[in-house]
Motif scaffolding. Structure first.
Motif, PDB file in Angstrom:
ATOM      1  N   LYS A 160      80.012  78.264  30.625  1.00 31.71           N
ATOM      2  CA  LYS A 160      79.377  79.576  30.769  1.00 31.71           C
ATOM      3  C   LYS A 160      77.877  79.471  30.466  1.00 31.71           C
ATOM      4  O   LYS A 160      77.050  79.999  31.206  1.00 31.71           O
ATOM      5  CB  LYS A 160      80.049  80.576  29.827  1.00 31.71           C
ATOM      6  CG  LYS A 160      79.485  81.971  29.885  1.00 31.71           C
ATOM      7  CD  LYS A 160      80.226  82.873  28.908  1.00 31.71           C
ATOM      8  CE  LYS A 160      79.505  84.185  28.729  1.00 31.71           C
ATOM      9  NZ  LYS A 160      80.138  85.011  27.705  1.00 31.71           N
ATOM     10  N   PHE A 161      77.539  78.733  29.391  1.00 30.13           N
ATOM     11  CA  PHE A 161      76.135  78.548  29.040  1.00 30.13           C
ATOM     12  C   PHE A 161      75.396  77.745  30.107  1.00 30.13           C
ATOM     13  O   PHE A 161      74.254  78.056  30.449  1.00 30.13           O
ATOM     14  CB  PHE A 161      75.992  77.865  27.685  1.00 30.13           C
ATOM     15  CG  PHE A 161      76.368  78.740  26.523  1.00 30.13           C
ATOM     16  CD1 PHE A 161      75.993  80.075  26.471  1.00 30.13           C
ATOM     17  CD2 PHE A 161      77.095  78.218  25.470  1.00 30.13           C
ATOM     18  CE1 PHE A 161      76.347  80.874  25.391  1.00 30.13           C
ATOM     19  CE2 PHE A 161      77.450  79.012  24.388  1.00 30.13           C
ATOM     20  CZ  PHE A 161      77.071  80.349  24.353  1.00 30.13           C
ATOM     21  N   VAL A 162      76.053  76.726  30.643  1.00 33.97           N
ATOM     22  CA  VAL A 162      75.443  75.907  31.687  1.00 33.97           C
ATOM     23  C   VAL A 162      75.170  76.766  32.923  1.00 33.97           C
ATOM     24  O   VAL A 162      74.080  76.709  33.509  1.00 33.97           O
ATOM     25  CB  VAL A 162      76.334  74.691  32.049  1.00 33.97           C
ATOM     26  CG1 VAL A 162      75.878  74.026  33.332  1.00 33.97           C
ATOM     27  CG2 VAL A 162      76.355  73.696  30.898  1.00 33.97           C
ATOM     28  N   ASN A 163      76.145  77.582  33.320  1.00 33.69           N
ATOM     29  CA  ASN A 163      75.969  78.454  34.480  1.00 33.69           C
ATOM     30  C   ASN A 163      74.834  79.447  34.249  1.00 33.69           C
ATOM     31  O   ASN A 163      74.020  79.699  35.145  1.00 33.69           O
ATOM     32  CB  ASN A 163      77.264  79.211  34.792  1.00 33.69           C
ATOM     33  CG  ASN A 163      78.352  78.301  35.303  1.00 33.69           C
ATOM     34  OD1 ASN A 163      78.098  77.179  35.730  1.00 33.69           O
ATOM     35  ND2 ASN A 163      79.583  78.769  35.245  1.00 33.69           N
ATOM     36  N   ASN A 174      67.208  79.210  35.337  1.00 33.01           N
ATOM     37  CA  ASN A 174      66.321  78.199  35.924  1.00 33.01           C
ATOM     38  C   ASN A 174      65.954  78.543  37.364  1.00 33.01           C
ATOM     39  O   ASN A 174      64.800  78.400  37.773  1.00 33.01           O
ATOM     40  CB  ASN A 174      67.006  76.832  35.890  1.00 33.01           C
ATOM     41  CG  ASN A 174      66.319  75.874  34.962  1.00 33.01           C
ATOM     42  OD1 ASN A 174      65.243  76.147  34.455  1.00 33.01           O
ATOM     43  ND2 ASN A 174      66.957  74.749  34.728  1.00 33.01           N
ATOM     44  N   LYS A 175      66.933  78.981  38.140  1.00 33.41           N
ATOM     45  CA  LYS A 175      66.681  79.345  39.531  1.00 33.41           C
ATOM     46  C   LYS A 175      65.722  80.524  39.609  1.00 33.41           C
ATOM     47  O   LYS A 175      64.787  80.531  40.415  1.00 33.41           O
ATOM     48  CB  LYS A 175      67.977  79.682  40.254  1.00 33.41           C
ATOM     49  CG  LYS A 175      67.748  79.985  41.736  1.00 33.41           C
ATOM     50  CD  LYS A 175      69.000  80.329  42.467  1.00 33.41           C
ATOM     51  CE  LYS A 175      68.814  80.638  43.915  1.00 33.41           C
ATOM     52  NZ  LYS A 175      67.557  81.207  44.324  1.00 33.41           N
ATOM     53  N   ARG A 176      65.926  81.519  38.757  1.00 35.74           N
ATOM     54  CA  ARG A 176      65.026  82.679  38.740  1.00 35.74           C
ATOM     55  C   ARG A 176      63.612  82.262  38.362  1.00 35.74           C
ATOM     56  O   ARG A 176      62.634  82.749  38.920  1.00 35.74           O
ATOM     57  CB  ARG A 176      65.552  83.746  37.790  1.00 35.74           C
ATOM     58  CG  ARG A 176      66.792  84.446  38.351  1.00 35.74           C
ATOM     59  CD  ARG A 176      67.467  85.413  37.431  1.00 35.74           C
ATOM     60  NE  ARG A 176      66.574  86.334  36.751  1.00 35.74           N
ATOM     61  CZ  ARG A 176      66.878  86.981  35.646  1.00 35.74           C
ATOM     62  NH1 ARG A 176      68.056  86.818  35.085  1.00 35.74           N
ATOM     63  NH2 ARG A 176      66.028  87.809  35.094  1.00 35.74           N
ATOM     64  N   LEU A 177      63.505  81.335  37.421  1.00 39.00           N
ATOM     65  CA  LEU A 177      62.193  80.839  37.015  1.00 39.00           C
ATOM     66  C   LEU A 177      61.506  80.107  38.164  1.00 39.00           C
ATOM     67  O   LEU A 177      60.308  80.311  38.410  1.00 39.00           O
ATOM     68  CB  LEU A 177      62.339  79.909  35.804  1.00 39.00           C
ATOM     69  CG  LEU A 177      61.061  79.315  35.247  1.00 39.00           C
ATOM     70  CD1 LEU A 177      60.109  80.411  34.767  1.00 39.00           C
ATOM     71  CD2 LEU A 177      61.381  78.366  34.103  1.00 39.00           C
ATOM     72  N   MET A 178      62.261  79.288  38.880  1.00 39.64           N
ATOM     73  CA  MET A 178      61.689  78.577  40.022  1.00 39.64           C
ATOM     74  C   MET A 178      61.242  79.553  41.102  1.00 39.64           C
ATOM     75  O   MET A 178      60.183  79.370  41.724  1.00 39.64           O
ATOM     76  CB  MET A 178      62.701  77.566  40.573  1.00 39.64           C
ATOM     77  CG  MET A 178      62.895  76.373  39.654  1.00 39.64           C
ATOM     78  SD  MET A 178      64.196  75.237  40.184  1.00 39.64           S
ATOM     79  CE  MET A 178      63.630  74.748  41.789  1.00 39.64           C
TER      80      MET A 178
END
Length: 113
Positions: A73-76, A82-86
């Motif tokens: 869950k934490f990894v997801n 991370n995707k939002r940051l990118m």
């Protein structure tokens, strides 16, 4: 202690044992075991060793045991962030390009005027 209690409860569920089953194996009352799982009572080292042995673990393994479902869950969640940051970084780069283009247009129009 609540975290340790949650780990013990998770291990108990994974074995398919009831609180009564574990309490009998530990030779303690059901309410006493319930207090361990809820973190109400502190666990001494000998009880910790007894619990670890019951689940065929070392004390260190018991203390550092992590729920793989929770880890996933934490990894997801981390991947999503991370995707939002990118995506935001891409937006910032695009905006920087526009600012540079507008600056160049402004500078070019001043030179020709």
């Amino acid at each position: 202690m609540k975290t340790l209690g949650k780990k013990i409860r998770l291990l108990r569920h994974q074995k398919g044992w009831s609180q009564e089953d574990v309490a009998k194996r530990l030779d303690i009352s059901i309410p006493a075991f319930s207090k361990i799982e809820t973190g109400i009572t502190d666990i001494n080292l000998s009880r910790l060793e007894q619990i670890a042995n019951l689940f065929e673990m070392t004390v260190v393994q018991l203390l550092t045991f992590n729920d793989t479902e929770q880890d996933q869950k934490f990894v997801n969640e981390l991947e999503t962030v991370n995707k939002r940051l990118m995506d935001r970084e891409t937006e910032v780069i695009d905006l920087q390009k526009k600012v540079i283009e507008l600056f160049e247009e402004l500078r070019h129009s001043k030179v020709t005027a």
